[in-house]
Structure formats: structure tokens, C-alpha cells
Design a protein around this motif. Structure first.
Motif, short mmCIF file in Angstrom:
data_model
loop_
_atom_site.label_atom_id
_atom_site.label_comp_id
_atom_site.label_asym_id
_atom_site.label_seq_id
_atom_site.Cartn_x
_atom_site.Cartn_y
_atom_site.Cartn_z
N THR A 1 -12.95 -11.37 34.94
CA THR A 1 -12.85 -11.84 33.56
C THR A 1 -13.43 -13.24 33.44
N HIS A 2 -14.07 -13.48 32.34
CA HIS A 2 -14.51 -14.85 32.05
C HIS A 2 -14.43 -15.07 30.55
N ASN A 3 -14.38 -16.35 30.19
CA ASN A 3 -14.26 -16.68 28.78
C ASN A 3 -15.61 -17.10 28.21
N HIS A 4 -15.74 -16.94 26.93
CA HIS A 4 -16.89 -17.46 26.19
C HIS A 4 -16.36 -18.54 25.25
N PRO A 5 -16.60 -19.81 25.58
CA PRO A 5 -16.12 -20.90 24.73
C PRO A 5 -16.63 -20.82 23.28
N ILE B 1 -14.51 -10.03 28.85
CA ILE B 1 -14.97 -11.30 28.30
C ILE B 1 -13.92 -11.68 27.26
N ILE B 2 -13.32 -12.85 27.45
CA ILE B 2 -12.21 -13.20 26.58
C ILE B 2 -12.52 -14.43 25.74
N THR B 3 -11.85 -14.47 24.60
CA THR B 3 -11.83 -15.66 23.74
C THR B 3 -10.37 -15.87 23.36
N ASN B 4 -10.12 -16.89 22.59
CA ASN B 4 -8.76 -17.15 22.13
C ASN B 4 -8.21 -16.02 21.25
N GLU B 5 -9.10 -15.30 20.58
CA GLU B 5 -8.66 -14.32 19.60
C GLU B 5 -8.97 -12.87 19.94
N SER B 6 -9.89 -12.62 20.87
CA SER B 6 -10.29 -11.24 21.14
C SER B 6 -10.87 -11.11 22.55
N TYR B 7 -11.29 -9.90 22.85
CA TYR B 7 -11.91 -9.65 24.16
C TYR B 7 -12.87 -8.48 24.06
N TYR B 8 -13.74 -8.41 25.07
CA TYR B 8 -14.67 -7.29 25.22
C TYR B 8 -14.39 -6.68 26.58
N SER B 9 -14.22 -5.38 26.63
CA SER B 9 -13.97 -4.66 27.88
C SER B 9 -15.17 -3.80 28.22
N SER C 1 -6.05 -4.12 27.19
CA SER C 1 -5.32 -5.06 26.33
C SER C 1 -4.19 -5.74 27.10
N TYR C 2 -3.54 -4.99 28.01
CA TYR C 2 -2.49 -5.60 28.83
C TYR C 2 -3.11 -6.64 29.78
N ALA C 3 -4.26 -6.29 30.39
CA ALA C 3 -4.96 -7.22 31.28
C ALA C 3 -5.39 -8.47 30.52
N TYR C 4 -5.90 -8.29 29.30
CA TYR C 4 -6.31 -9.42 28.47
C TYR C 4 -5.14 -10.36 28.19
N ASN C 5 -4.03 -9.79 27.75
CA ASN C 5 -2.86 -10.61 27.43
C ASN C 5 -2.32 -11.34 28.67
N LEU C 6 -2.33 -10.66 29.80
CA LEU C 6 -1.85 -11.27 31.04
C LEU C 6 -2.75 -12.44 31.46
N ILE C 7 -4.06 -12.20 31.49
CA ILE C 7 -4.98 -13.24 31.95
C ILE C 7 -5.04 -14.39 30.94
N LYS C 8 -4.96 -14.09 29.66
CA LYS C 8 -5.00 -15.15 28.64
C LYS C 8 -3.78 -16.06 28.77
N ASP C 9 -2.63 -15.48 29.10
CA ASP C 9 -1.42 -16.29 29.31
C ASP C 9 -1.55 -17.22 30.51
N CYS C 10 -2.42 -16.85 31.46
CA CYS C 10 -2.63 -17.66 32.67
C CYS C 10 -3.78 -18.65 32.51
N TRP C 11 -4.48 -18.59 31.38
CA TRP C 11 -5.63 -19.46 31.15
C TRP C 11 -5.15 -20.80 30.60
N ASP C 12 -5.76 -21.87 31.02
CA ASP C 12 -5.45 -23.19 30.48
C ASP C 12 -5.95 -23.22 29.03
N PRO C 13 -5.04 -23.33 28.04
CA PRO C 13 -5.47 -23.30 26.64
C PRO C 13 -6.42 -24.44 26.27
#
Length: 156
Positions: A104-108, A141-149, A36-48
Motif C-alpha cells: 500500500t502507498h498513499n497519494h498526497p 493506493i490510499i488517501t485520507n478519504e478513499s482508496y483504489y484496490s 476495505s478492512y485492509a484500507y481501514n487498518l492501514i489508514k489507522d496505522c498511518w501518520d495523519p
């Protein structure tokens, strides 16, 4: 008989210099303690503007203490996929002196569940990392609202 000119430049070899430069003190680097810490960190670095638009693949490069050395954008693709060159991914990890990585990668689509190709690339990265003594700690795998580890789900 005409003799071809001998290439005398064969002695000239390109020099490769491996350098990792940072302006961040070790004490100031984020310390990864959970998915969850990794998710929050990487999401903050992602271009919204891109997280729900196109698929990107990024790598958290970690030292022995799981402190972040840097974030490497391995690829940026289309709406449904992106191609990751594992050689470039590990070139970045080796250059930074990383001993662990979190990919990590996102799923649009907004659906944080792994596809067959997600599982396949995770397996390839794990195997390559074993050869280089660079441990794949997680694949998020991240999205705007959740992630899968993959680690949390026992899929590593």
C-alpha cells in the motif's frame, strides 16, 4: 621477493540469524477479509500528518490465514514519489514468515488512481512473489478519504 602476508581471517564468517518476534497472540491479530478492512487498518496505522504531505510505501505481512503478522514501512519519499527496494520488501516478508502480502502507498494529491509506475511496481512485486511463493494479494493506493484496490479492479 617479498611475500605478502596471508589473510588468516578468511575463516571468520558473519553469522546471520533470522528471528521473528511477536508479542501478539494469533487470536488477537487482525484478520484481513476485504480491501476495505485492509484500507481501514492501514489508514489507522498511518501518520495523519504525512498522508497528505509525502508519499510512503507500506506492506501488510500476512500468514496463511490472512492474519496480520506486522506492517513494514518499505520506503518514505517526497511529495510525488517514493522508491521501493523490492529486495528489502521481500527480506521483511521472508523474515516474518509471510505467505501473503498487501502493499500500500498513499497519494498526497488525494487522487486514488494508479500511475504507470504504480502498475509497473505492482507487476514486479507480483513476479518476485511468485518466485518466493509469497502471494501479492492486493496493492492499495490510499488517501485520507478513499482508496483504489488493484485486486478489486481486476488489475492484479
Amino acid at each position: 621477493m617479498m611475500k605478502t602476508a596471508e589473510n588468516t581471517n578468511w575463516k571468520i564468517v558473519s553469522e546471520i540469524d533470522l528471528i521473528y518476534k511477536t508479542k501478539v497472540k494469533s487470536s488477537q491479530r487482525p484478520h484481513i477479509t476485504s480491501s476495505s478492512y485492509a484500507y481501514n487498518l492501514i489508514k489507522d496505522c498511518w501518520d495523519p500528518g504525512k498522508i497528505e504531505f509525502l508519499e510512503q510505501f507500506k506492506v501488510l505481512l500476512l500468514n496463511q490465514s490472512n492474519k496480520v503478522l506486522g506492517i513494514y514501512e518499505a520506503s518514505s519519499g517526497g511529495i510525488t514519489a517514493t522508491v521501493v527496494d523490492i529486495r528489502l520488501l521481500f527480506a521483511a516478508a521472508l523474515k516474518a514468515g509471510a505467505v501473503g502480502i498487501i502493499v500500500t502507498h498513499n497519494h498526497p494529491s488525494g487522487r486514488a488512481f494508479p500511475s504507470e509506475s504504480d502498475s509497473s511496481i505492482t507487476k514486479k512485486i507480483t513476479q518476485a512473489g511468485e518466485l518466493l511463493d509469497i502471494k501479492l494479494l492486493d496493492h492499495l493506493i490510499i488517501t485520507n478519504e478513499s482508496y483504489y484496490s488493484f485486486a478489486d479492479e481486476g488489475a492484479l
